[in-house]
Design a protein around this motif. Structure first.
Motif, short mmCIF file in Angstrom:
data_model
loop_
_atom_site.label_atom_id
_atom_site.label_comp_id
_atom_site.label_asym_id
_atom_site.label_seq_id
_atom_site.Cartn_x
_atom_site.Cartn_y
_atom_site.Cartn_z
N ARG A 1 -13.68 -16.76 -0.88
CA ARG A 1 -13.10 -17.69 0.10
C ARG A 1 -12.10 -16.98 1.03
NH1 ARG A 1 -11.41 -23.51 -2.27
NH2 ARG A 1 -10.59 -23.54 -0.15
N SER A 2 -11.49 -15.91 0.53
CA SER A 2 -10.49 -15.22 1.36
C SER A 2 -11.12 -14.58 2.60
CB SER A 2 -9.78 -14.14 0.53
OG SER A 2 -10.65 -13.05 0.24
N TYR A 3 -12.45 -14.44 2.60
CA TYR A 3 -13.15 -13.88 3.76
C TYR A 3 -13.57 -14.96 4.76
CZ TYR A 3 -13.49 -9.40 1.31
OH TYR A 3 -13.20 -8.22 0.67
N THR A 4 -13.25 -16.22 4.47
CA THR A 4 -13.75 -17.31 5.31
C THR A 4 -12.68 -17.93 6.21
OG1 THR A 4 -13.39 -18.95 3.55
CG2 THR A 4 -15.54 -17.86 3.62
N THR A 5 -11.46 -18.14 5.72
CA THR A 5 -10.41 -18.76 6.53
C THR A 5 -9.09 -18.02 6.33
OG1 THR A 5 -9.61 -20.31 4.83
CG2 THR A 5 -11.49 -21.03 6.17
N GLN A 6 -8.19 -18.17 7.29
CA GLN A 6 -6.87 -17.53 7.20
C GLN A 6 -6.08 -18.11 6.03
OE1 GLN A 6 -5.73 -14.96 8.69
NE2 GLN A 6 -3.62 -15.04 7.96
N ARG A 7 -6.19 -19.40 5.82
CA ARG A 7 -5.48 -20.04 4.72
C ARG A 7 -5.92 -19.46 3.37
NH1 ARG A 7 -2.99 -25.26 4.12
NH2 ARG A 7 -3.04 -25.99 1.95
N ASP A 8 -7.23 -19.29 3.19
CA ASP A 8 -7.74 -18.73 1.95
C ASP A 8 -7.38 -17.25 1.81
OD1 ASP A 8 -9.11 -20.96 0.68
OD2 ASP A 8 -10.44 -20.91 2.41
N LYS A 9 -7.30 -16.55 2.94
CA LYS A 9 -6.87 -15.15 2.92
C LYS A 9 -5.44 -15.04 2.40
CE LYS A 9 -6.23 -11.15 5.99
NZ LYS A 9 -4.77 -11.01 5.77
N ILE A 10 -4.57 -15.95 2.88
CA ILE A 10 -3.18 -15.94 2.42
C ILE A 10 -3.10 -16.29 0.94
CG2 ILE A 10 -0.97 -17.16 2.65
CD1 ILE A 10 -1.53 -17.38 5.66
N ASP A 11 -3.93 -17.25 0.51
CA ASP A 11 -3.96 -17.60 -0.90
C ASP A 11 -4.29 -16.38 -1.77
OD1 ASP A 11 -3.16 -20.19 -1.43
OD2 ASP A 11 -5.09 -21.07 -0.94
#
Length: 563
Positions: A93-103
């Motif tokens: 998921r971190s490769y899909t949205t900025q929010r998930d990247k921060i998570d």
């Protein structure tokens, strides 16, 4: 990726603060994920990313046809434990949205920072199952970091984290539980205001709770480290304030006792006779004596208070651990510093305080230029007869100007903390000699405006010396109004009469006007504040140094090329 230096600093912080366990509660640790969701993410991020994330786990050939990959994924997923499923799902998921990247960055950073401290990553369900062991009762000093939004986990809502914080604070009242809300919903630029508002709206104890924006892990690791430090310091700061309050109260009682022991002989001399000679309000002298007693009592008590000294030593060790700079604002620090340096308009004019060195005045009408009074304090003092010593009738005022390129420090004095995020200076070359009677009028009006109605009595609450000054100003004003009436009979225009009779200075910096029918005189100036004594004294010394600077004849070789 959080910096190695921050990790080392946080490591030192945890040791000094005696934190032995860190628990992160977040739905990003939830591992009961449907394989269909993982399959969708694999398709979205592509084979190259999927290979990186899965590594050797599962033996999946991501270069095969999509249907084949999904079948292989199903078999592999069934064999993985909950922890592996959670890692793979959230890393994809971190490769899909900025929010998930921060998570994902937060997840890896927390392990890096707190791995040595019995670090426990828990989902909402796991927290519910282990909460009693971790909190009630606390057996070791524990830092709890709650996510706010648990909508990605069954039973969670966007504000479940806040409810968890409230539950913990309600159950545990010891200093061994430290709470932080690690959330996407806040920014580093406004974290202080957001934290205050959250505490107020949610009835959270600000001494036991700190807000940490998740974005800080990626964007401002120094700020992240500092907020972790504040979380650790919070409880000790409350204890120090409570202990200091006890000392202040005890010192106040002792100072009041000493004040009450002043017999009538000393009391009359100190409070009334000395004040009357210098034209000072007697209660102000009384409070001055109280502050002398109070200060000495505070120092005696503070030096011998073991708890206070131990708390200060403990906090100092933590506070001085360097966290570098960050975008976290100074919050109330700036305002407290300003309060030490300036008196505000409401307090100054509301109590009808006499004119003093450092008074800040402002033009009214078409201009809002500001100036500061540069008179020697003794020469500005009004005596009991309503007059000043000697024949002092004018005072220097210097203009307050904003910062500009090339300001000469020998001709300017910086007004620190005058206005937030802006620099201002006193310009010694931009001065005017203004009639004192014009500025004195500001001291008799609660809005600080320079005006007088000569038929009205002196406002109540004015000290005797300035009551006499008010009568003298009324006499001066009455004479001006009579002259105004005579000149009006000569068919002169009001503007001409004002310029003749009501000049505030040689260049008439604050124009005046008269209303003979209502017996009133008004000038376009008001008092808006004051620089406190210690700082204004430094300003006056700098002004004297400016006036006394060397002034040699010009060099005859000026303009000649140097060899």
């Amino acid at each position: 990726m959080i910096e190695a230096t921050i990790i080392q600093t946080i490591d030192r912080l945890m040791d000094v603060a005696r934190v032995t366990r860190v628990v992160s509660i977040d739905d990003m640790y939830f591992g009961d994920v449907l394989v269909a969701e993982v399959g969708g993410l694999v398709v979205e991020v592509g084979p190259a990313v999927a290979k990186t994330v899965f590594g050797t786990e599962g033996g999946i050939d991501f270069d095969s046809e999509q249907d084949v990959v999904l079948v292989q994924l199903q078999h592999a997923w069934d064999r993985l434990d909950t922890g592996s499923r959670s890692r793979i799902f959230h890393e994809l998921r971190s490769y899909t949205t900025q929010r998930d990247k921060i998570d994902w960055s937060t997840r890896t950073a927390l392990v890096a920072c707190f791995g040595r401290y019995e670090f426990r990553p828990l989902s909402l369900g796991e927290w519910r199952a282990q909460q009693g062991q971790l909190v009630n009762p606390a057996k070791q000093r524990t830092l709890l970091l709650f996510d706010e939004d648990f909508s990605g986990e069954p039973g969670g809502t966007p504000n479940t984290g806040l409810q968890l914080v409230k539950e913990v604070l309600a159950v545990d009242t010891s200093e061994d539980i430290l709470c932080g809300l690690l959330s996407h919903n806040y920014t580093m630029e406004n974290v202080h205001d957001q934290w205050q508002r959250l505490c107020r709206d949610e009835s959270l104890d600000p001494s036991r709770f700190v807000l940490i924006p998740k974005e800080s892990v990626d964007r401002d690791s120094m700020g992240f480290g500092r907020l972790i430090k504040l979380t650790v310091l919070n409880g000790a700061a409350l204890k120090l304030k409570v202990e200091a309050s006890t000392i202040l109260t005890t010192a106040s009682e002792a100072a009041i006792k000493l004040l009450s022991e002043l017999d009538i002989y000393d009391f009359d001399q100190i409070v009334f006779r000395s004040s009357n000679i210098e034209g000072v309000w007697e209660p102000e002298t009384l409070f001055r004596v109280f502050h002398l007693f109070h200060r000495d009592e505070i120092r005696k008590l503070a030096k011998t208070d073991r708890t206070l000294n131990e708390l200060a030593d403990e906090m100092r060790k933590i506070s001085l651990i360097p966290m570098g700079t960050s975008v976290i604002p100074n919050a109330r620090t700036w305002l407290v510093q300003r309060l030490e340096m300036y008196e505000d308009e409401e307090s100054l004019n509301g109590h009808l305080m006499p004119l003093e060195l450092g008074d800040i005045i402002q033009k009214t009408g078409t201009s809002s230029k500001q100036f500061i009074v540069l008179g020697q304090p003794c020469e500005l003092m009004v005596r009991t007869n309503g007059k000043r010593d000697g024949r002092v009738s004018e005072v220097a005022i210097a203009e307050i100007v904003p910062w500009r390129e090339g300001i000469d420090p020998t001709c300017h004095f910086e007004l620190q903390y005058f206005e937030k995020n802006k620099k201002h200076y006193v310009a010694f070359k931009d001065t005017h000699m203004v009639k004192l009677c014009v500025l004195d009028l500001c001291c008799f009006n609660q809005d600080g405006v320079s005006r007088i109605t000569v038929t009205e009595k002196c406002p109540p609450g004015v000290i005797p010396a300035w009551q006499a000054r008010y009568q003298e100003l009324c006499e001066i004003g009455s004479k001006l109004l009579k002259r105004y009436a005579r000149l009006t009979s000569l068919q002169l225009q009001p503007a001409e009469i004002n310029a003749l009779l009501l000049r505030s200075s040689h260049d008439n910096i604050f124009p005046g006007s008269a209303d003979p029918q209502n017996h009133r005189i008004n000038y376009h100036v008001k008092r808006i504040g004051r620089m406190r004594a210690t700082r204004s004294g430094a300003l006056l010394n700098r002004y004297f140094a400016f006036l006394g600077r060397e002034a040699f004849d010009h060099e005859l070789t000026r303009g000649f090329p140097e060899s």
